[in-house]
Design an enzyme around this catalytic site. Structure first.
Site, PDB file in Angstrom:
ATOM      1  N   THR A  13     -27.593   6.605-119.570  1.00 33.09           N
ATOM      2  CA  THR A  13     -27.155   5.867-118.376  1.00 33.09           C
ATOM      3  C   THR A  13     -27.858   4.506-118.311  1.00 33.09           C
ATOM      4  OG1 THR A  13     -28.776   6.908-116.904  1.00 33.09           O
ATOM      5  CG2 THR A  13     -26.630   7.984-117.089  1.00 33.09           C
ATOM      6  N   ASN A  14     -29.093   4.429-118.801  1.00 29.91           N
ATOM      7  CA  ASN A  14     -29.755   3.110-118.846  1.00 29.91           C
ATOM      8  C   ASN A  14     -29.091   2.208-119.876  1.00 29.91           C
ATOM      9  OD1 ASN A  14     -32.211   2.774-117.032  1.00 29.91           O
ATOM     10  ND2 ASN A  14     -32.494   4.851-117.828  1.00 29.91           N
ATOM     11  N   ILE A  92     -42.224   9.137-130.145  1.00 30.44           N
ATOM     12  CA  ILE A  92     -43.304   8.148-130.159  1.00 30.44           C
ATOM     13  C   ILE A  92     -43.043   7.227-131.355  1.00 30.44           C
ATOM     14  CG2 ILE A  92     -45.808   7.830-130.424  1.00 30.44           C
ATOM     15  CD1 ILE A  92     -45.270   9.390-127.894  1.00 30.44           C
ATOM     16  N   ASN A 107     -40.059  -0.527-122.746  1.00 29.48           N
ATOM     17  CA  ASN A 107     -39.745   0.884-122.477  1.00 29.48           C
ATOM     18  C   ASN A 107     -39.524   1.052-120.984  1.00 29.48           C
ATOM     19  OD1 ASN A 107     -39.534   3.741-122.908  1.00 29.48           O
ATOM     20  ND2 ASN A 107     -41.622   3.956-122.121  1.00 29.48           N
ATOM     21  N   HIS A 109     -39.850   3.962-117.981  1.00 29.95           N
ATOM     22  CA  HIS A 109     -40.479   5.267-117.742  1.00 29.95           C
ATOM     23  C   HIS A 109     -40.215   5.673-116.288  1.00 29.95           C
ATOM     24  CE1 HIS A 109     -43.364   8.493-118.446  1.00 29.95           C
ATOM     25  NE2 HIS A 109     -43.754   8.269-117.207  1.00 29.95           N
ATOM     26  N   GLU A 148     -50.753   2.779-127.664  1.00 30.99           N
ATOM     27  CA  GLU A 148     -51.050   3.941-126.819  1.00 30.99           C
ATOM     28  C   GLU A 148     -49.873   4.182-125.856  1.00 30.99           C
ATOM     29  OE1 GLU A 148     -54.674   5.408-124.086  1.00 30.99           O
ATOM     30  OE2 GLU A 148     -54.984   3.535-125.175  1.00 30.99           O
ATOM     31  N   ASP A 150     -47.362   4.661-122.974  1.00 33.42           N
ATOM     32  CA  ASP A 150     -47.144   4.398-121.548  1.00 33.42           C
ATOM     33  C   ASP A 150     -48.233   3.587-120.847  1.00 33.42           C
ATOM     34  OD1 ASP A 150     -44.739   5.796-121.628  1.00 33.42           O
ATOM     35  OD2 ASP A 150     -45.633   7.693-121.008  1.00 33.42           O
ATOM     36  N   GLU A 179     -33.783   2.715-111.886  1.00 35.95           N
ATOM     37  CA  GLU A 179     -33.878   2.279-113.287  1.00 35.95           C
ATOM     38  C   GLU A 179     -32.720   1.373-113.668  1.00 35.95           C
ATOM     39  OE1 GLU A 179     -34.772   5.300-116.225  1.00 35.95           O
ATOM     40  OE2 GLU A 179     -35.709   6.567-114.724  1.00 35.95           O
TER      41      GLU A 179
HETATM   42  C1  GAR Z   1     -34.714   8.018-117.887  1.00 37.35           C
HETATM   43  O1  GAR Z   1     -35.079   8.550-116.637  1.00 37.35           O
HETATM   44  C2  GAR Z   1     -35.914   7.366-118.552  1.00 37.35           C
HETATM   45  O2  GAR Z   1     -36.775   6.732-117.661  1.00 37.35           O
HETATM   46  C3  GAR Z   1     -36.558   8.559-119.177  1.00 37.35           C
HETATM   47  O3  GAR Z   1     -35.510   9.331-119.692  1.00 37.35           O
HETATM   48  C4  GAR Z   1     -34.350   9.128-118.873  1.00 37.35           C
HETATM   49  C5  GAR Z   1     -33.212   8.743-119.770  1.00 37.35           C
HETATM   50  O4  GAR Z   1     -32.005   8.694-119.071  1.00 37.35           O
HETATM   51  N1  GAR Z   1     -37.502   8.167-120.181  1.00 37.35           N
HETATM   52  C6  GAR Z   1     -38.666   8.775-120.381  1.00 37.35           C
HETATM   53  O5  GAR Z   1     -39.003   9.787-119.787  1.00 37.35           O
HETATM   54  C7  GAR Z   1     -39.545   8.138-121.452  1.00 37.35           C
HETATM   55  N2  GAR Z   1     -40.889   8.644-121.354  1.00 37.35           N
HETATM   56  P1  GAR Z   1     -30.733   7.994-119.699  1.00 37.35           P
HETATM   57  O6  GAR Z   1     -30.541   8.553-121.127  1.00 37.35           O
HETATM   58  O7  GAR Z   1     -29.609   8.406-118.804  1.00 37.35           O
HETATM   59  O8  GAR Z   1     -30.967   6.505-119.709  1.00 37.35           O
END
Ligand code: GAR
Length: 208
Positions: A13-14, A92, A107, A109, A148, A150, A179
């Site tokens: 979705t992002n 990672i 990234n 998060h 490192e 996040d 997001e």
């Molecule tokens: C999002 O909430 C993103 O922030 C998270 O995975 C989801 C992906 O959603 N990412 C992490 O947790 C990274 N550590 P999406 O595939 O619908 O964009």
């Protein structure tokens, strides 16, 4: 025009928000390639529907994490990518990729970093930990990727209240909405305005 490479692992979705904001002209760049570490994920269909080239680089086929990142780097160089965006990418990445793109990997998060980040903190694990901790606010963070996990310099954050009735699922949905606004704005800032990075502090460049 700058070229963006997007790394994904899931539904995307992002990725869709970035595709839409490139198409609308809000982000003055083009998406050169979408790379997934998992075959068959919905992100790939979204990219194909938008006419964007896709590649699958399956991490399970690599004995060493370094070689997996090297394959990603090779694709990014082939596609002449300027900025890499991790959009729900759940592997990672190795320092060799980070060193090849200094301050050039973003990234997103799903928490207010530095809280609820680090190894094992992704997707629903984050929202479960947020709710269990009793904090009253959560949100999303876009940051530059450093070796490192996040803890890289924070480019943008958005917040939402944690309601008494929230579950990890309802909180995830609220954070995702944030997001989708936040990530395109952060990409636009980095690509169009440029950012000054001073230790962990990121400032917008003042343009006259
Ligand atoms: C999002 O909430 C993103 O922030 C998270 O995975 C989801 C992906 O959603 N990412 C992490 O947790 C990274 N550590 P999406 O595939 O619908 O964009």
């Amino acid at each position: 025009m700058k070229r963006i490479g997007v790394l994904v692992s899931g539904s995307g979705t992002n990725l869709q928000a970035i595709i839409d904001q490139v198409a609308s002209g809000f982000i003055g760049a083009e998406i050169g390639v979408v790379v997934s570490n998992k075959p068959g994920v919905y992100s790939l269909a979204r990219a194909q529907a938008a006419g964007i080239r896709t590649r699958v680089i399956d991490h399970r086929l690599y004995a060493r994490a370094q070689d997996f990142s090297q394959s990603i780097l090779t694709v990014m160089k082939e596609e002449q990518i300027d900025l890499i965006c991790l959009a729900g990418f759940l592997r990672i990445i190795d320092p060799l990729l980070i060193e090849a793109y200094p301050n050039g990997i973003l990234n997103i998060h799903p928490s207010l970093l530095p809280a609820f980040g680090g190894k094992g903190m992704y997707g629903h694990h984050v929202h479960e930990a947020v709710i269990a901790s009793g904090v009253k606010y959560s949100g999303a963070t876009v940051h530059l990727v450093t070796p490192e996990t996040d803890v890289g310099p924070i480019v943008a954050q958005g917040i939402t209240a944690v309601a008494d009735t929230d579950t990890p699922e309802t909180l995830a949905a609220k954070v995702l909405q944030i997001e989708h606004q936040l990530y395109p704005r952060a990409i636009k800032l980095l690509i169009e305005n440029g950012l000054e990075i001073d230790g962990l502090r990121v400032r917008e460049k003042i343009t006259k």
